[in-house]
Design a protein around this motif. Structure first.
Motif, PDB file in Angstrom:
ATOM      1  N   LEU A 166    -119.369  37.397  -6.555  1.00 45.55           N
ATOM      2  CA  LEU A 166    -118.650  36.703  -5.479  1.00 45.55           C
ATOM      3  C   LEU A 166    -118.295  37.638  -4.337  1.00 45.55           C
ATOM      4  CD1 LEU A 166    -117.397  34.072  -4.480  1.00 45.55           C
ATOM      5  CD2 LEU A 166    -115.301  34.683  -5.704  1.00 45.55           C
ATOM      6  N   SER A 167    -117.786  38.843  -4.655  1.00 48.38           N
ATOM      7  CA  SER A 167    -117.405  39.787  -3.602  1.00 48.38           C
ATOM      8  C   SER A 167    -118.614  40.190  -2.768  1.00 48.38           C
ATOM      9  CB  SER A 167    -116.751  41.019  -4.227  1.00 48.38           C
ATOM     10  OG  SER A 167    -116.437  41.978  -3.240  1.00 48.38           O
ATOM     11  N   PHE A 168    -119.727  40.520  -3.442  1.00 50.08           N
ATOM     12  CA  PHE A 168    -120.952  40.889  -2.736  1.00 50.08           C
ATOM     13  C   PHE A 168    -121.442  39.731  -1.882  1.00 50.08           C
ATOM     14  CE2 PHE A 168    -125.587  40.848  -2.543  1.00 50.08           C
ATOM     15  CZ  PHE A 168    -125.878  42.121  -2.085  1.00 50.08           C
ATOM     16  N   PHE A 169    -121.392  38.515  -2.437  1.00 45.03           N
ATOM     17  CA  PHE A 169    -121.894  37.340  -1.727  1.00 45.03           C
ATOM     18  C   PHE A 169    -121.095  37.080  -0.447  1.00 45.03           C
ATOM     19  CE2 PHE A 169    -122.053  32.694  -1.100  1.00 45.03           C
ATOM     20  CZ  PHE A 169    -123.419  32.541  -0.948  1.00 45.03           C
ATOM     21  N   LEU A 170    -119.757  37.119  -0.526  1.00 47.83           N
ATOM     22  CA  LEU A 170    -118.924  36.838   0.644  1.00 47.83           C
ATOM     23  C   LEU A 170    -119.068  37.931   1.701  1.00 47.83           C
ATOM     24  CD1 LEU A 170    -115.677  35.501  -1.084  1.00 47.83           C
ATOM     25  CD2 LEU A 170    -117.437  34.181   0.096  1.00 47.83           C
ATOM     26  N   ARG A 171    -119.098  39.172   1.251  1.00 47.87           N
ATOM     27  CA  ARG A 171    -119.254  40.271   2.211  1.00 47.87           C
ATOM     28  C   ARG A 171    -120.584  40.178   2.942  1.00 47.87           C
ATOM     29  NH1 ARG A 171    -116.230  44.811   2.234  1.00 47.87           N
ATOM     30  NH2 ARG A 171    -114.425  44.884   0.849  1.00 47.87           N
ATOM     31  N   ASN A 172    -121.638  39.876   2.206  1.00 46.63           N
ATOM     32  CA  ASN A 172    -122.943  39.824   2.852  1.00 46.63           C
ATOM     33  C   ASN A 172    -123.103  38.596   3.729  1.00 46.63           C
ATOM     34  OD1 ASN A 172    -125.055  42.035   1.983  1.00 46.63           O
ATOM     35  ND2 ASN A 172    -123.732  41.673   0.223  1.00 46.63           N
ATOM     36  N   LEU A 173    -122.372  37.523   3.436  1.00 42.89           N
ATOM     37  CA  LEU A 173    -122.347  36.406   4.377  1.00 42.89           C
ATOM     38  C   LEU A 173    -121.774  36.851   5.719  1.00 42.89           C
ATOM     39  CD1 LEU A 173    -121.233  33.241   2.335  1.00 42.89           C
ATOM     40  CD2 LEU A 173    -123.471  33.713   3.346  1.00 42.89           C
ATOM     41  N   SER A 174    -120.719  37.672   5.671  1.00 44.11           N
ATOM     42  CA  SER A 174    -120.133  38.166   6.918  1.00 44.11           C
ATOM     43  C   SER A 174    -121.079  39.117   7.642  1.00 44.11           C
ATOM     44  CB  SER A 174    -118.795  38.868   6.627  1.00 44.11           C
ATOM     45  OG  SER A 174    -117.836  37.953   6.156  1.00 44.11           O
ATOM     46  N   VAL A 175    -121.779  39.964   6.880  1.00 41.34           N
ATOM     47  CA  VAL A 175    -122.766  40.855   7.502  1.00 41.34           C
ATOM     48  C   VAL A 175    -123.878  40.037   8.164  1.00 41.34           C
ATOM     49  CG1 VAL A 175    -124.513  42.625   7.040  1.00 41.34           C
ATOM     50  CG2 VAL A 175    -122.272  42.779   5.949  1.00 41.34           C
ATOM     51  N   ILE A 176    -124.329  38.986   7.476  1.00 41.77           N
ATOM     52  CA  ILE A 176    -125.343  38.103   8.061  1.00 41.77           C
ATOM     53  C   ILE A 176    -124.805  37.452   9.333  1.00 41.77           C
ATOM     54  CG2 ILE A 176    -126.594  35.934   7.684  1.00 41.77           C
ATOM     55  CD1 ILE A 176    -126.876  36.770   4.744  1.00 41.77           C
ATOM     56  N   GLY A 177    -123.511  37.065   9.311  1.00 40.16           N
ATOM     57  CA  GLY A 177    -122.907  36.507  10.523  1.00 40.16           C
ATOM     58  C   GLY A 177    -122.955  37.473  11.689  1.00 40.16           C
TER      59      GLY A 177
END
Length: 322
Positions: A166-177
């Motif tokens: 979950l932590s990796f997923f949310l952080r990488n969503l922000s990086v993708i943003g």
């Protein structure tokens, strides 16, 4: 509008006879009535400004003050934002090169990569991250660079088995943003559609990419809220941060909210992800370092939002139209 309408009864016609109170009494009665109306009208005008109107005026003054204070660094914001967005990819490429044998061992032992495939996997990642990051910093071939770095995020998630963390997923969503914000900033007003076929103009694409990018940027803060121990200070920061995230998502005072999150995340990053204070052989050092540079990338995306704005699909832009 009410203050322009006379709601008093019309004055009675002048009397030519002697009234019981005399002429002076009538005059004093009219004077009292006139002064009463004047005071009432003034009180109404003073209370006509609602608290929301006062808050709007105060917000406009604060925005003007922030604009004037940030004027000296505003020309450098695009370059700073682009560099911070890709800094996590530069750090990741450097870490793979300096820890090559450890990376090959981990992929072979824990992820089941055959010998040679792990080498190729790491080499492709390093080349794409270095090339894509350099292209974004130099503003050359930005579309291809963003596509390459997005592919790296997805491939590494599956390669290292972190795609469902979950932590990796949310952080990488922000990086993708942040990467999408860079892509939207690179789009110019040109149309590459085929003749006779319906297609979106580049301006239409830009506003949709800006909407998706700014929404994805806030997922890092959501991850911060749902993880870790709750304290009073954490609760207060989470409330203010959640309000700022909501304002960014709908595009209301988006620049102001993004600037607030830049300050908040920068302070959080220095005091929480302080990897430099951990011994080099400690296992948590690499995790803190990874989180630190990923947060820097998201700060870069927020700086890009401060520079380019929320886009057409936002409350701020709709207010200008209506």
């Amino acid at each position: 509008m009410t203050s322009r309408i006379n709601i008093n009864r019309p004055a009675p016609p002048p009397s030519y006879g002697q009234t019981p109170y005399g002429q002076n009494g009538a005059t004093s009665h009219m004077g009292m009535n006139g002064s009463s109306m004047g005071a009432g009208s003034g009180a109404f005008d003073a209370s006509s400004e609602s608290p929301l109107e006062k808050l709007r005026v105060l917000g406009s003054k604060v925005e003007d003050q922030i604009d004037s204070l940030s004027q000296p660094i505003r020309p450098y914001l695009p370059a700073i934002g682009r560099f911070l967005i890709v800094v996590t990819f530069l750090e990741d490429a450097l870490r793979i090169v300096t820890q090559w044998h450890d990376q090959v061992w981990y992929l072979g032992r824990h992820r089941g990569f055959p010998w040679g495939v792990s080498h190729f996997f790491l080499l492709v990642n390093v080349i794409v991250m270095l090339g894509g990051s350099g292209a974004i910093i130099a503003k050359r071939y930005t579309e291809y660079a963003v596509a390459g770095l997005l592919a790296v995020v997805v491939i590494q998630g599956f390669g290292y088995g972190l795609i469902f963390d979950l932590s990796f997923f949310l952080r990488n969503l922000s990086v993708i943003g942040g990467l999408i914000m860079v892509f939207s900033d690179a789009i110019t007003s040109r149309n590459r559609g085929f003749a006779g076929l319906p297609s979106l103009t580049e301006n239409d694409k830009r506003k949709y990419f800006q909407l998706v990018g700014r929404v994805l940027l806030i997922f890092l803060f959501i991850g911060f809220m749902i993880q870790g121990q709750w304290t009073i200070a954490r609760g207060i920061v989470s409330v203010f941060g959640l309000v700022a995230c909501g304002m960014i998502a709908v595009g209301f005072k988006a620049k102001w909210s993004a600037a607030f999150l830049v300050i908040l995340l920068s302070i959080f990053n220095v005091f929480i992800n302080n990897w430099w204070s951990v011994a080099s052989h400690h296992p948590t050092r690499d995790f803190l370092k990874y989180d630190f540079f990923q947060t820097l990338s998201i700060v870069g995306g927020l700086l890009t939002l401060v520079n380019v704005g929320a886009g057409s699909l936002s409350v701020d832009e709709q207010k200008k139209i209506y």
